[in-house]
Design a protein around this motif. Structure first.
Motif, mmCIF file in Angstrom:
data_model
loop_
_atom_site.group_PDB
_atom_site.id
_atom_site.type_symbol
_atom_site.label_atom_id
_atom_site.label_comp_id
_atom_site.label_asym_id
_atom_site.label_seq_id
_atom_site.Cartn_x
_atom_site.Cartn_y
_atom_site.Cartn_z
ATOM 1 N N MET A 28 -52.063 -53.433 8.714
ATOM 2 C CA MET A 28 -50.956 -52.533 8.408
ATOM 3 C C MET A 28 -50.236 -52.061 9.669
ATOM 4 S SD MET A 28 -50.834 -49.854 5.384
ATOM 5 C CE MET A 28 -51.210 -48.224 5.920
ATOM 6 N N TRP A 29 -50.988 -51.842 10.745
ATOM 7 C CA TRP A 29 -50.398 -51.288 11.971
ATOM 8 C C TRP A 29 -50.398 -52.349 13.073
ATOM 9 C CZ3 TRP A 29 -48.270 -47.352 9.829
ATOM 10 C CH2 TRP A 29 -48.939 -46.575 8.879
ATOM 11 N N SER A 30 -49.800 -52.030 14.184
ATOM 12 C CA SER A 30 -49.548 -53.037 15.231
ATOM 13 C C SER A 30 -50.809 -53.443 15.981
ATOM 14 C CB SER A 30 -48.564 -52.463 16.252
ATOM 15 O OG SER A 30 -49.201 -51.436 17.009
ATOM 16 N N GLY A 31 -51.848 -52.596 15.949
ATOM 17 C CA GLY A 31 -53.016 -52.881 16.775
ATOM 18 C C GLY A 31 -52.873 -52.336 18.189
ATOM 19 N N LYS A 32 -51.710 -51.750 18.504
ATOM 20 C CA LYS A 32 -51.514 -51.140 19.829
ATOM 21 C C LYS A 32 -51.763 -49.635 19.716
ATOM 22 C CE LYS A 32 -47.804 -54.282 21.254
ATOM 23 N NZ LYS A 32 -47.348 -54.754 19.923
ATOM 24 N N PRO A 33 -52.328 -49.027 20.760
ATOM 25 C CA PRO A 33 -52.520 -47.572 20.707
ATOM 26 C C PRO A 33 -51.173 -46.858 20.713
ATOM 27 C CG PRO A 33 -52.982 -48.391 22.919
ATOM 28 C CD PRO A 33 -52.766 -49.604 22.049
ATOM 29 N N ASN A 34 -51.150 -45.647 20.184
ATOM 30 C CA ASN A 34 -49.931 -44.856 20.187
ATOM 31 C C ASN A 34 -49.479 -44.575 21.620
ATOM 32 O OD1 ASN A 34 -49.065 -44.099 17.399
ATOM 33 N ND2 ASN A 34 -51.212 -43.515 17.269
ATOM 34 N N ALA A 35 -48.191 -44.807 21.879
ATOM 35 C CA ALA A 35 -47.662 -44.637 23.242
ATOM 36 C C ALA A 35 -47.876 -43.213 23.744
ATOM 37 C CB ALA A 35 -46.171 -44.994 23.273
ATOM 38 N N CYS A 188 -44.945 -29.560 24.851
ATOM 39 C CA CYS A 188 -44.456 -29.191 23.522
ATOM 40 C C CYS A 188 -43.027 -29.707 23.463
ATOM 41 C CB CYS A 188 -44.504 -27.672 23.338
ATOM 42 S SG CYS A 188 -43.899 -27.129 21.723
ATOM 43 N N GLU A 189 -42.863 -30.953 23.017
ATOM 44 C CA GLU A 189 -41.547 -31.581 23.162
ATOM 45 C C GLU A 189 -41.297 -32.635 22.094
ATOM 46 O OE1 GLU A 189 -42.096 -33.316 27.064
ATOM 47 O OE2 GLU A 189 -42.822 -35.188 26.205
ATOM 48 N N GLU A 190 -40.028 -32.939 21.912
ATOM 49 C CA GLU A 190 -39.621 -34.045 21.043
ATOM 50 C C GLU A 190 -39.272 -35.238 21.919
ATOM 51 O OE1 GLU A 190 -38.098 -32.329 16.924
ATOM 52 O OE2 GLU A 190 -36.470 -32.586 18.376
ATOM 53 N N HIS A 191 -39.448 -36.422 21.370
ATOM 54 C CA HIS A 191 -39.038 -37.623 22.098
ATOM 55 C C HIS A 191 -38.618 -38.667 21.078
ATOM 56 C CE1 HIS A 191 -43.229 -38.912 21.163
ATOM 57 N NE2 HIS A 191 -43.511 -37.674 21.492
ATOM 58 N N GLU A 192 -37.707 -39.512 21.482
ATOM 59 C CA GLU A 192 -37.218 -40.543 20.572
ATOM 60 C C GLU A 192 -37.930 -41.851 20.855
ATOM 61 O OE1 GLU A 192 -32.952 -40.719 20.919
ATOM 62 O OE2 GLU A 192 -32.747 -39.136 19.402
ATOM 63 N N ARG A 193 -38.148 -42.632 19.808
ATOM 64 C CA ARG A 193 -38.651 -43.975 20.032
ATOM 65 C C ARG A 193 -38.023 -44.885 18.997
ATOM 66 N NH1 ARG A 193 -43.728 -45.418 16.838
ATOM 67 N NH2 ARG A 193 -43.676 -43.826 15.245
ATOM 68 N N VAL A 194 -37.930 -46.132 19.339
ATOM 69 C CA VAL A 194 -37.338 -47.109 18.432
ATOM 70 C C VAL A 194 -38.448 -47.696 17.583
ATOM 71 C CG1 VAL A 194 -36.108 -49.305 18.288
ATOM 72 C CG2 VAL A 194 -35.447 -47.600 20.000
ATOM 73 N N GLN A 195 -38.224 -47.722 16.289
ATOM 74 C CA GLN A 195 -39.207 -48.259 15.360
ATOM 75 C C GLN A 195 -38.519 -49.324 14.518
ATOM 76 O OE1 GLN A 195 -40.846 -45.347 12.657
ATOM 77 N NE2 GLN A 195 -42.804 -46.373 12.547
ATOM 78 N N GLY A 197 -37.956 -51.025 11.049
ATOM 79 C CA GLY A 197 -38.117 -50.701 9.631
ATOM 80 C C GLY A 197 -38.678 -51.871 8.850
ATOM 81 N N PRO A 198 -38.949 -51.654 7.552
ATOM 82 C CA PRO A 198 -39.574 -52.678 6.706
ATOM 83 C C PRO A 198 -38.777 -53.973 6.646
ATOM 84 C CG PRO A 198 -39.261 -50.624 5.487
ATOM 85 C CD PRO A 198 -38.698 -50.405 6.844
ATOM 86 N N ASP A 199 -37.435 -53.881 6.793
ATOM 87 C CA ASP A 199 -36.634 -55.111 6.695
ATOM 88 C C ASP A 199 -36.273 -55.653 8.076
ATOM 89 O OD1 ASP A 199 -34.975 -53.137 7.475
ATOM 90 O OD2 ASP A 199 -33.583 -53.271 5.797
ATOM 91 N N GLY A 200 -36.954 -55.152 9.110
ATOM 92 C CA GLY A 200 -36.739 -55.700 10.446
ATOM 93 C C GLY A 200 -35.636 -55.006 11.238
ATOM 94 N N GLN A 201 -34.918 -54.075 10.601
ATOM 95 C CA GLN A 201 -33.885 -53.332 11.341
ATOM 96 C C GLN A 201 -34.530 -52.356 12.306
ATOM 97 O OE1 GLN A 201 -31.459 -52.137 7.749
ATOM 98 N NE2 GLN A 201 -29.988 -51.754 9.385
ATOM 99 N N GLN A 202 -33.863 -52.092 13.418
ATOM 100 C CA GLN A 202 -34.376 -51.129 14.407
ATOM 101 C C GLN A 202 -33.787 -49.750 14.125
ATOM 102 O OE1 GLN A 202 -35.797 -52.405 18.012
ATOM 103 N NE2 GLN A 202 -36.703 -53.609 16.392
ATOM 104 N N PHE A 203 -34.628 -48.756 14.150
ATOM 105 C CA PHE A 203 -34.182 -47.380 13.962
ATOM 106 C C PHE A 203 -34.720 -46.546 15.120
ATOM 107 C CE2 PHE A 203 -34.522 -48.990 9.621
ATOM 108 C CZ PHE A 203 -33.336 -48.544 9.055
ATOM 109 N N THR A 204 -33.984 -45.486 15.431
ATOM 110 C CA THR A 204 -34.518 -44.512 16.384
ATOM 111 C C THR A 204 -35.105 -43.359 15.578
ATOM 112 O OG1 THR A 204 -32.869 -45.110 18.010
ATOM 113 C CG2 THR A 204 -33.966 -43.001 18.307
ATOM 114 N N ARG A 205 -36.348 -43.022 15.878
ATOM 115 C CA ARG A 205 -36.990 -41.885 15.213
ATOM 116 C C ARG A 205 -37.317 -40.825 16.239
ATOM 117 N NH1 ARG A 205 -41.316 -42.895 10.523
ATOM 118 N NH2 ARG A 205 -40.651 -40.773 10.107
ATOM 119 N N THR A 206 -37.306 -39.600 15.781
ATOM 120 C CA THR A 206 -37.710 -38.496 16.644
ATOM 121 C C THR A 206 -39.150 -38.125 16.317
ATOM 122 O OG1 THR A 206 -35.445 -37.693 16.633
ATOM 123 C CG2 THR A 206 -37.125 -36.181 17.422
ATOM 124 N N ASP A 207 -39.983 -38.196 17.324
ATOM 125 C CA ASP A 207 -41.377 -37.783 17.187
ATOM 126 C C ASP A 207 -41.595 -36.558 18.065
ATOM 127 O OD1 ASP A 207 -41.905 -39.936 15.542
ATOM 128 O OD2 ASP A 207 -42.639 -41.202 17.163
#
Length: 217
Positions: A28-35, A188-195, A197-207
């Motif tokens: 289900m997941w990439s197998g890579k640790p969370n950045a 204590c901060e927000e950061h953006e990362r590119v994820q 999506g299910p159809d292969g599109q790239q989205f920027t999410r705020t974590d």
């Protein structure tokens, strides 16, 4: 990605839901640790670690490879079995204790030098604040609590998923109700990362990332 299942959870346990989700996918997941984990923990001396919601084990395996002794929990027996296999392949099986917990009900015993909760979100009401307060209580003196989460729903999320409250970092920090004078807030901060999506599109999410240290006694 069968998001519609989240509507049908009445009468199914979290364990059944997540076992089903994992069962649909060979991985289900990439197998890579969370950045964020890699970024925040790289400078810490290894000790004992607790990984909450470990999924297929990428974070726990990364920690073990760096010399941590890890207790890793998940609600899904399917995920834990897979994680144990991956740990065996990585040669770190003896450094990780896999434990099945529905964190609403049971919580690992003991205290730890690092307690990590990365993306501990659920498609229904899970008492995340209560679980994270328990996580803070499990941090040993001088130890670190790391909480990484989404600040908002995925752009492809359906209406039900949009209703799950995803707090920002300040709100996460406040919800921990940390005892005055006993903790140091390091991040204590927000950061953006590119994820992708299910159809292969790239989205920027705020974590967001919250990292606090319990002051030595």
């Amino acid at each position: 990605m069968h998001h519609h299942q989240s509507h049908e959870h009445h009468g199914t346990s979290g364990a059944e839901y997540w076992d089903g989700r994992y069962g649909e996918n060979a991985r289900m997941w990439s197998g890579k640790p969370n950045a964020a984990l890699v970024r925040e923990v790289a400078d810490l001396a290894p000790g004992s670690a607790l990984d909450l919601g470990c999924g297929e084990g990428a974070d726990a395996i990364w920690l073990a490879g760096r010399g941590w002794r890890v207790t890793a929990t998940d609600i899904s027996a399917v995920a834990l079995g897979r994680a144990a296999d991956h740990a065996g392949s990585a040669g770190v099986a003896d450094r990780i204790d896999w434990q099945r917990h529905d964190l609403e009900q049971t919580f690992p015993e003991g205290t730890f030098d690092l307690v990590s909760s990365c993306f501990l979100h659920s498609p229904w009401d899970m008492p995340r604040e209560l679980i994270l307060r328990r996580a803070a209580a499990a941090v040993a003196p001088g130890g670190t609590l790391l909480v990484v989460g989404h600040s908002g729903p995925a752009p492809w999320a359906d209406g039900h998923a949009q209703e799950v409250h995803l707090p920002g970092p300040r709100e996460v920090l406040d919800s921990l109700e940390l005892a005055e004078g006993q903790w140091e807030v390091l991040v204590c901060e927000e950061h953006e990362r590119v994820q992708t999506g299910p159809d292969g599109q790239q989205f920027t999410r705020t974590d967001n990332t919250v990292r606090v240290r319990r002051l030595p006694a």
